[in-house]
Write a protein that holds these residues in place. Structure first.
Motif, PDB file in Angstrom:
ATOM      1  N   SER A  12     -14.642  47.649  30.427  1.00 38.14           N
ATOM      2  CA  SER A  12     -13.428  47.103  31.027  1.00 38.14           C
ATOM      3  C   SER A  12     -13.644  46.899  32.526  1.00 38.14           C
ATOM      4  CB  SER A  12     -12.252  48.052  30.783  1.00 38.14           C
ATOM      5  OG  SER A  12     -12.424  49.236  31.530  1.00 38.14           O
ATOM      6  N   LEU A  13     -12.735  46.187  33.137  1.00 39.80           N
ATOM      7  CA  LEU A  13     -12.807  45.930  34.571  1.00 39.80           C
ATOM      8  C   LEU A  13     -12.695  47.230  35.359  1.00 39.80           C
ATOM      9  CD1 LEU A  13     -12.935  43.870  36.841  1.00 39.80           C
ATOM     10  CD2 LEU A  13     -10.449  43.664  36.701  1.00 39.80           C
ATOM     11  N   ILE A  14     -11.887  48.148  34.911  1.00 40.14           N
ATOM     12  CA  ILE A  14     -11.723  49.435  35.599  1.00 40.14           C
ATOM     13  C   ILE A  14     -13.027  50.225  35.572  1.00 40.14           C
ATOM     14  CG2 ILE A  14     -10.529  51.654  35.494  1.00 40.14           C
ATOM     15  CD1 ILE A  14      -8.029  50.131  34.671  1.00 40.14           C
ATOM     16  N   GLU A  15     -13.724  50.211  34.456  1.00 37.82           N
ATOM     17  CA  GLU A  15     -15.005  50.922  34.367  1.00 37.82           C
ATOM     18  C   GLU A  15     -16.037  50.319  35.322  1.00 37.82           C
ATOM     19  OE1 GLU A  15     -14.967  52.475  29.740  1.00 37.82           O
ATOM     20  OE2 GLU A  15     -15.612  50.415  30.173  1.00 37.82           O
ATOM     21  N   VAL A  16     -16.059  49.013  35.445  1.00 39.78           N
ATOM     22  CA  VAL A  16     -16.988  48.351  36.366  1.00 39.78           C
ATOM     23  C   VAL A  16     -16.635  48.702  37.809  1.00 39.78           C
ATOM     24  CG1 VAL A  16     -17.738  46.098  37.239  1.00 39.78           C
ATOM     25  CG2 VAL A  16     -17.535  46.476  34.791  1.00 39.78           C
ATOM     26  N   LEU A  17     -15.345  48.696  38.142  1.00 37.42           N
ATOM     27  CA  LEU A  17     -14.920  49.038  39.504  1.00 37.42           C
ATOM     28  C   LEU A  17     -15.236  50.489  39.844  1.00 37.42           C
ATOM     29  CD1 LEU A  17     -11.517  47.144  39.761  1.00 37.42           C
ATOM     30  CD2 LEU A  17     -13.685  46.562  40.848  1.00 37.42           C
ATOM     31  N   VAL A  18     -15.032  51.402  38.916  1.00 42.08           N
ATOM     32  CA  VAL A  18     -15.356  52.815  39.151  1.00 42.08           C
ATOM     33  C   VAL A  18     -16.856  52.978  39.368  1.00 42.08           C
ATOM     34  CG1 VAL A  18     -15.437  55.094  38.047  1.00 42.08           C
ATOM     35  CG2 VAL A  18     -13.332  53.761  37.996  1.00 42.08           C
ATOM     36  N   CYS A  19     -17.650  52.282  38.591  1.00 42.11           N
ATOM     37  CA  CYS A  19     -19.105  52.339  38.736  1.00 42.11           C
ATOM     38  C   CYS A  19     -19.525  51.814  40.119  1.00 42.11           C
ATOM     39  CB  CYS A  19     -19.768  51.536  37.626  1.00 42.11           C
ATOM     40  SG  CYS A  19     -21.551  51.591  37.672  1.00 42.11           S
ATOM     41  N   CYS A  20     -18.944  50.696  40.551  1.00 41.56           N
ATOM     42  CA  CYS A  20     -19.257  50.143  41.867  1.00 41.56           C
ATOM     43  C   CYS A  20     -18.839  51.095  42.983  1.00 41.56           C
ATOM     44  CB  CYS A  20     -18.572  48.789  42.055  1.00 41.56           C
ATOM     45  SG  CYS A  20     -19.303  47.486  41.062  1.00 41.56           S
ATOM     46  N   LEU A  21     -17.689  51.724  42.836  1.00 37.69           N
ATOM     47  CA  LEU A  21     -17.212  52.692  43.814  1.00 37.69           C
ATOM     48  C   LEU A  21     -18.170  53.871  43.922  1.00 37.69           C
ATOM     49  CD1 LEU A  21     -14.886  53.604  45.724  1.00 37.69           C
ATOM     50  CD2 LEU A  21     -14.003  54.852  43.755  1.00 37.69           C
ATOM     51  N   LEU A  22     -18.599  54.404  42.797  1.00 39.43           N
ATOM     52  CA  LEU A  22     -19.535  55.531  42.799  1.00 39.43           C
ATOM     53  C   LEU A  22     -20.876  55.147  43.419  1.00 39.43           C
ATOM     54  CD1 LEU A  22     -18.793  57.146  39.327  1.00 39.43           C
ATOM     55  CD2 LEU A  22     -18.163  58.014  41.591  1.00 39.43           C
ATOM     56  N   LEU A  23     -21.362  53.956  43.112  1.00 37.99           N
ATOM     57  CA  LEU A  23     -22.610  53.496  43.717  1.00 37.99           C
ATOM     58  C   LEU A  23     -22.460  53.306  45.225  1.00 37.99           C
ATOM     59  CD1 LEU A  23     -23.926  50.936  41.075  1.00 37.99           C
ATOM     60  CD2 LEU A  23     -24.914  53.144  41.667  1.00 37.99           C
ATOM     61  N   GLY A  24     -21.324  52.806  45.678  1.00 41.40           N
ATOM     62  CA  GLY A  24     -21.070  52.639  47.107  1.00 41.40           C
ATOM     63  C   GLY A  24     -21.022  53.958  47.844  1.00 41.40           C
ATOM     64  N   VAL A  25     -20.354  54.949  47.265  1.00 40.70           N
ATOM     65  CA  VAL A  25     -20.273  56.277  47.889  1.00 40.70           C
ATOM     66  C   VAL A  25     -21.660  56.913  47.943  1.00 40.70           C
ATOM     67  CG1 VAL A  25     -19.379  58.621  47.568  1.00 40.70           C
ATOM     68  CG2 VAL A  25     -17.856  56.656  47.335  1.00 40.70           C
ATOM     69  N   ALA A  26     -22.406  56.809  46.851  1.00 37.11           N
ATOM     70  CA  ALA A  26     -23.759  57.373  46.828  1.00 37.11           C
ATOM     71  C   ALA A  26     -24.660  56.661  47.835  1.00 37.11           C
ATOM     72  CB  ALA A  26     -24.350  57.276  45.424  1.00 37.11           C
ATOM     73  N   GLY A  27     -24.520  55.341  47.955  1.00 36.01           N
ATOM     74  CA  GLY A  27     -25.313  54.592  48.930  1.00 36.01           C
ATOM     75  C   GLY A  27     -24.993  54.993  50.355  1.00 36.01           C
ATOM     76  N   GLN A  28     -23.721  55.172  50.667  1.00 40.27           N
ATOM     77  CA  GLN A  28     -23.322  55.605  52.004  1.00 40.27           C
ATOM     78  C   GLN A  28     -23.844  57.007  52.290  1.00 40.27           C
ATOM     79  OE1 GLN A  28     -21.963  53.775  54.284  1.00 40.27           O
ATOM     80  NE2 GLN A  28     -21.851  55.406  55.787  1.00 40.27           N
ATOM     81  N   TRP A  29     -23.851  57.835  51.303  1.00 39.62           N
ATOM     82  CA  TRP A  29     -24.325  59.206  51.440  1.00 39.62           C
ATOM     83  C   TRP A  29     -25.820  59.229  51.756  1.00 39.62           C
ATOM     84  CZ3 TRP A  29     -26.048  62.955  47.292  1.00 39.62           C
ATOM     85  CH2 TRP A  29     -25.960  64.266  47.733  1.00 39.62           C
ATOM     86  N   ILE A  30     -26.549  58.254  51.240  1.00 48.96           N
ATOM     87  CA  ILE A  30     -27.992  58.171  51.475  1.00 48.96           C
ATOM     88  C   ILE A  30     -28.299  57.418  52.768  1.00 48.96           C
ATOM     89  CG2 ILE A  30     -30.123  57.142  50.582  1.00 48.96           C
ATOM     90  CD1 ILE A  30     -29.001  57.712  47.760  1.00 48.96           C
ATOM     91  N   ILE A  31     -27.587  56.334  53.041  1.00 48.57           N
ATOM     92  CA  ILE A  31     -27.895  55.476  54.189  1.00 48.57           C
ATOM     93  C   ILE A  31     -27.524  56.127  55.515  1.00 48.57           C
ATOM     94  CG2 ILE A  31     -27.225  53.300  55.294  1.00 48.57           C
ATOM     95  CD1 ILE A  31     -27.292  52.051  52.530  1.00 48.57           C
ATOM     96  N   SER A  32     -26.454  56.878  55.588  1.00 47.25           N
ATOM     97  CA  SER A  32     -26.020  57.482  56.847  1.00 47.25           C
ATOM     98  C   SER A  32     -27.085  58.395  57.460  1.00 47.25           C
ATOM     99  CB  SER A  32     -24.701  58.226  56.637  1.00 47.25           C
ATOM    100  OG  SER A  32     -24.253  58.777  57.830  1.00 47.25           O
ATOM    101  N   PRO A  33     -27.664  59.356  56.724  1.00 42.35           N
ATOM    102  CA  PRO A  33     -28.733  60.166  57.323  1.00 42.35           C
ATOM    103  C   PRO A  33     -29.985  59.345  57.640  1.00 42.35           C
ATOM    104  CG  PRO A  33     -27.900  61.229  55.341  1.00 42.35           C
ATOM    105  CD  PRO A  33     -27.285  59.875  55.414  1.00 42.35           C
ATOM    106  N   LEU A  34     -30.253  58.326  56.854  1.00 43.98           N
ATOM    107  CA  LEU A  34     -31.409  57.479  57.103  1.00 43.98           C
ATOM    108  C   LEU A  34     -31.241  56.718  58.415  1.00 43.98           C
ATOM    109  CD1 LEU A  34     -34.092  56.454  55.948  1.00 43.98           C
ATOM    110  CD2 LEU A  34     -32.804  54.636  54.839  1.00 43.98           C
TER     111      LEU A  34
END
Length: 168
Positions: A12-34
Motif C-alpha cells: 500500500s501507499l502507507i507501507e511505501v511511505l513508512v519505508c521511505c521515512l525509515l530509510l531517510g532517518v537511517a540515512g541522516q543518522w549515517i550522513i551526519s557523523p560522516l
C-alpha cells in the motif's frame, strides 16, 4: 482462484511511505557523523597548510637572509596564500606571480590580522603579533597565532567545535 488473488496483494501507499521515512532517518543518522568527520579533516588539512606556510616563511627568510612577506587573499569559496620578496599589495590574480611556496585552499576561509605578514631576514621571526584564522563557518574558527618576541606559533580553536585543538 480466490486464494491466489489474495496472495498476490501489493504494497500500500502507507507501507511505501513508512519505508521511505525509515530509510531517510537511517540515512541522516549515517550522513551526519560522516559530514562531521569530513569537516574535521578539511579543517585539519587547512590548518596544517597555513602552519607549514608560516614555518616555511620563517625558515626561508632566515635562510635567504632576506625579508619575506606572506600574502593572503580569500574569496567566498577559495583562499590563496604565498610568500613574496616585497610588501606590494597583491590581488587574487597576481598573488602567484613571482611567489615562493604558493598554495590554494578550497572550501575554507582565511583571514589575517595583517594583510601582509613580514618575516625578518635576520632572525626569521614575524614582525608583530597576530593570527591567521581558518574557518568553515563563523561559529567555529581555528587560529594560528604568532608572536614576534618569542617567535612561537600556537594553534587553538574558538567556538563550539574545536576540531581536536585546545581552546584559545
Amino acid at each position: 482462484m480466490s486464494t491466489t488473488i489474495k496472495n498476490m496483494r501489493g504494497t500500500s501507499l502507507i507501507e511505501v511511505l513508512v519505508c521511505c521515512l525509515l530509510l531517510g532517518v537511517a540515512g541522516q543518522w549515517i550522513i551526519s557523523p560522516l559530514k562531521f568527520q569530513l569537516d574535521n579533516l578539511k579543517m585539519k588539512r587547512a590548518v596544517a597548510q597555513v602552519h607549514s606556510a608560516f614555518i616555511a616563511g620563517r625558515d626561508t627568510a632566515y635562510g635567504m637572509k632576506k625579508d619575506l612577506w606572506l600574502h593572503i587573499q580569500s574569496t567566498s569559496s577559495t583562499s590563496f596564500f604565498a610568500l613574496h620578496a616585497d610588501a606590494n599589495a597583491r590581488t587574487q590574480s597576481s598573488i602567484f606571480i613571482h611567489a615562493i611556496n604558493p598554495q590554494i585552499l578550497s572550501d575554507v576561509y582565511l583571514s589575517s590580522t595583517a594583510t601582509a605578514l613580514r618575516f625578518s631576514g635576520v632572525m626569521g621571526k614575524p614582525s608583530g603579533n597576530g593570527n591567521i584564522s581558518v574557518w568553515l563557518d563563523e561559529e567555529s574558527k581555528v587560529k594560528v597565532i604568532y608572536h614576534d618576541i618569542t617567535g612561537r606559533v600556537r594553534i587553538c580553536a574558538t567556538g563550539d567545535l574545536t576540531y581536536g585543538y585546545s581552546t584559545c
